[in-house]
Scaffold this active site. Structure first.
Site, PDB file in Angstrom:
ATOM      1  N   ASN A  17       0.866  -1.182   0.000  1.00  0.00           N
ATOM      2  CA  ASN A  17       0.000   0.000   0.000  1.00  0.00           C
ATOM      3  C   ASN A  17       0.902   1.231   0.000  1.00  0.00           C
ATOM      4  OD1 ASN A  17      -1.776   2.068   0.574  1.00  0.00           O
ATOM      5  ND2 ASN A  17      -2.274   1.366   2.647  1.00  0.00           N
ATOM      6  N   TRP A  18       0.994   1.861  -1.154  1.00  0.00           N
ATOM      7  CA  TRP A  18       1.919   2.999  -1.264  1.00  0.00           C
ATOM      8  C   TRP A  18       1.368   4.265  -0.606  1.00  0.00           C
ATOM      9  CZ3 TRP A  18       3.756   2.748  -7.125  1.00  0.00           C
ATOM     10  CH2 TRP A  18       4.519   1.580  -7.300  1.00  0.00           C
ATOM     11  N   LYS A  19       0.100   4.242  -0.232  1.00  0.00           N
ATOM     12  CA  LYS A  19      -0.538   5.423   0.372  1.00  0.00           C
ATOM     13  C   LYS A  19      -0.356   6.644  -0.549  1.00  0.00           C
ATOM     14  CE  LYS A  19      -0.012   3.208   4.785  1.00  0.00           C
ATOM     15  NZ  LYS A  19       0.098   3.299   6.223  1.00  0.00           N
ATOM     16  N   HIS A  45      -9.505   1.254   5.045  1.00  0.00           N
ATOM     17  CA  HIS A  45      -8.198   1.383   5.686  1.00  0.00           C
ATOM     18  C   HIS A  45      -8.338   2.331   6.889  1.00  0.00           C
ATOM     19  CE1 HIS A  45      -4.069   2.489   6.487  1.00  0.00           C
ATOM     20  NE2 HIS A  45      -3.731   1.369   5.858  1.00  0.00           N
ATOM     21  N   GLU A  85      -6.639   4.655   7.976  1.00  0.00           N
ATOM     22  CA  GLU A  85      -6.386   6.077   7.720  1.00  0.00           C
ATOM     23  C   GLU A  85      -7.609   6.751   7.107  1.00  0.00           C
ATOM     24  OE1 GLU A  85      -2.691   5.442   5.660  1.00  0.00           O
ATOM     25  OE2 GLU A  85      -1.764   4.917   7.570  1.00  0.00           O
ATOM     26  N   GLU A  95      -5.209  -4.897  10.802  1.00  0.00           N
ATOM     27  CA  GLU A  95      -4.165  -3.885  10.979  1.00  0.00           C
ATOM     28  C   GLU A  95      -4.436  -3.086  12.246  1.00  0.00           C
ATOM     29  OE1 GLU A  95      -2.190  -2.768   6.998  1.00  0.00           O
ATOM     30  OE2 GLU A  95      -4.002  -1.600   7.194  1.00  0.00           O
ATOM     31  N   GLY A 151       2.736   2.163  10.700  1.00  0.00           N
ATOM     32  CA  GLY A 151       3.708   3.240  10.536  1.00  0.00           C
ATOM     33  C   GLY A 151       4.470   3.589  11.801  1.00  0.00           C
ATOM     34  N   SER A 184       3.636  -2.152  10.345  1.00  0.00           N
ATOM     35  CA  SER A 184       5.092  -2.212  10.549  1.00  0.00           C
ATOM     36  C   SER A 184       5.710  -3.561  10.185  1.00  0.00           C
ATOM     37  CB  SER A 184       5.444  -1.815  11.986  1.00  0.00           C
ATOM     38  OG  SER A 184       5.058  -0.468  12.228  1.00  0.00           O
ATOM     39  N   GLY A 222       2.880  -1.059   4.250  1.00  0.00           N
ATOM     40  CA  GLY A 222       2.971   0.338   3.837  1.00  0.00           C
ATOM     41  C   GLY A 222       4.414   0.725   3.584  1.00  0.00           C
ATOM     42  N   GLY A 223       5.083   1.217   4.624  1.00  0.00           N
ATOM     43  CA  GLY A 223       6.443   1.747   4.490  1.00  0.00           C
ATOM     44  C   GLY A 223       7.404   0.852   3.728  1.00  0.00           C
TER      45      GLY A 223
HETATM   46  P1  PGA Z   1       3.005   0.219   7.583  1.00  0.00           P
HETATM   47  O1  PGA Z   1       1.508   0.451   6.981  1.00  0.00           O
HETATM   48  O2  PGA Z   1       3.514  -1.058   6.981  1.00  0.00           O
HETATM   49  O3  PGA Z   1       3.775   1.427   7.126  1.00  0.00           O
HETATM   50  O4  PGA Z   1       2.846   0.128   9.053  1.00  0.00           O
HETATM   51  C1  PGA Z   1       0.624  -0.621   6.837  1.00  0.00           C
HETATM   52  C2  PGA Z   1      -0.688  -0.146   6.266  1.00  0.00           C
HETATM   53  O5  PGA Z   1      -1.146   0.931   6.642  1.00  0.00           O
HETATM   54  O6  PGA Z   1      -1.300  -0.835   5.428  1.00  0.00           O
END
Ligand code: PGA
Length: 253
Positions: free
Chosen positions: A9-11, A97, A99, A165, A171, A211, A232-233
């Site tokens: 997930n590149w956000k 998600h 966020e 999640e 993050g 993470s 994500g990251g």
């Molecule tokens: P992260 O994000 O790997 O940066 O913790 C995961 C996500 O939000 O899908």
């Protein structure tokens, strides 16, 4: 046997050009991984979808979007429909998600409508669920996840993926303990079993996210009910994403 998934997930990161370059780099690095051993999904931001789709063409890596509109078309300024995403080459779409729940006010009702919209347009939704730190500390993880799972336990198509999640792990660099993630994944599968029966629930893939990195992925994949990861990251860096794909590819062999 459920094929493991590694979903990136590149956000809100990467322009179309940068996205195409990153996707190509990932493809180069995972060339030796047996495509049958792991399903790889990349979810760029909307403007990068077409360029990334071109970069991925002919490969086994699938394209996903990070969100979709609940309606199929109409006067919804800024909206992007499931059909548009399909036309860009998407097979998957993230729904709910944390966020989006946190910053865009997405409710369980809205995620239910988006899940239905994804199914109508032939996309496979990845429904994201997870408790925040406050809810965890109050011992409310099961309640919160149970209510966020409501759209997935309604009668209707059960063609979906669920991503657990925990909000506090996203993050933050502080991933959940693998055994705790495994326990919540089992709870999720039991809910799906109650709603859809064993044969469907046994096929739905449940991911852990928060993470995840090349150093901790193995612990998550070792859990019976964890069938992959949403990242994500570590998905923004081709080498680390490729290492996650390699690790997941080894889960079955
Ligand atoms: P992260 O994000 O790997 O940066 O913790 C995961 C996500 O939000 O899908």
């Amino acid at each position: 046997m459920r094929t493991p998934i590694v979903a990136g997930n590149w956000k809100m990161n990467r322009t179309p050009q940068e996205g195409a370059a990153l996707a190509s780099e990932v493809l180069d690095l995972i060339g030796a991984v047996d495509p049958a051993s792991v399903d790889v999904i990349i979810c760029p931001p909307f403007p990068a979808l077409m360029e990334v789709a071109c970069a991925l063409e002919g490969s086994s890596v699938a394209l996903g979007a990070q969100d979709l509109h609940r309606e199929d078309a109409g006067a919804y300024t800024g909206g992007v429909s499931g059909e548009m995403l399909r036309a860009c080459g998407c097979r998957y779409v993230l729904v709910g998600h944390s966020e989006r729940r946190q910053y865009e006010g997405e409710t369980v009702e809205l995620t239910a409508n988006k899940l239905a919209a994804a199914h109508r347009s032939g996309l496979i939704p990845v429904l994201c669920v997870g408790e925040n730190a406050h809810e965890r500390d109050a011992g409310r993880t099961g309640d919160v996840i149970g209510s966020q799972l409501a759209p997935a336990v309604e009668p209707g198509p059960a063609d979906l993926i669920v991503a657990y999640e925990p909000v506090w792990a996203i993050g933050s660099g502080a991933a959940a303990e693998p055994a705790d993630a495994g326990e919540v994944a089992s709870f999720i599968r039991q809910r799906l079993r109650d709603a859809h029966g064993q044969s469907i629930a046994g096929r739905i893939r449940i991911l852990y996210g928060g993470s995840v990195n090349p150093g901790n992925i193995t612990g998550f994949l070792a859990q019976d009910d964890v069938d992959g990861v949403l990242v994500g990251g570590a998905s923004l860096e081709a080498v680390s994403f490729a290492r996650l794909v390699e690790a997941a590819g080894r889960k079955q062999s």
